[in-house]
Design a protein around this motif. Structure first.
Motif: not given
Length: 176
Positions: A103, A105, A120, A122, A128-132, A150
């Motif tokens: 993963d 970060y 971001l 993955r 795919g990227w997850h944005r926080y 999660q």
């Protein structure tokens, strides 16, 4: 993070002006605090944090320089697609952490918007990227302590929340 891990802060002295001059942007204040307190190393035997390390395994700037070099050689493709690796004056990703499961970060940094550092992340097996839109320390805390966070939370695996500093051995590319 210090309370969560029971870590005794190292109080590392850092020339932030030189680092930020090379990057062309200021870094997030909370990341600087983490860097000064922990250096580089591994949380919970699984989450790698880039800070300062006498070797290169957990050295934030050494890893960023390698990423910029590798991404520039790929020409029209990027290892962080659909983004690019951040280069001074531009917009792109800067990795500050990863996991043993690959993963990643990162921050999405835009030189024209200093001070805006969304995280971001993955997951290797999900793509795919997850944005926080949260700080580095909040993201890291949630990864380590929030089983419901999660797909990145690791608390459900009962790995603890300890921190192990980097090896300091340039020949050792894996944490001890």
């Amino acid at each position: 993070m210090i309370e969560l891990t029971g870590w005794e802060p190292l109080g590392i002295s850092v020339d932030w002006a030189a680092i930020e001059r090379e990057l062309g942007v200021p870094l997030p204040a909370d990341y600087k605090e983490l860097y000064e307190a922990f250096g580089g190393g591994v949380f919970s035997d699984s989450v790698y944090f880039l800070g300062r390390d006498e070797g290169v395994s957990f050295d934030f700037m050494a890893q960023w320089r390698v990423s910029v070099d590798q991404d520039s050689k790929l020409k029209d493709v990027s290892a962080v697609d659909p983004y690019a690796v951040y280069a001074p004056g531009g917009k792109g990703l800067v990795e500050w952490g990863s996991t043993e499961w690959a993963d990643e970060y990162c921050w999405l940094i835009d030189a024209e918007r200093p001070g805006d550092y969304p995280v971001l992340a993955r997951a290797h097996d999900l793509g795919g990227w997850h944005r926080y839109d949260m700080s580095t320390s909040e993201f890291l805390y949630r990864v380590l302590a929030d089983a419901e966070f999660q797909p990145f939370g690791i608390a459900q695996y009962n790995l603890g929340t300890r921190f192990e500093p980097g090896s300091g051995d340039p020949a050792d590319s894996q944490p001890r």
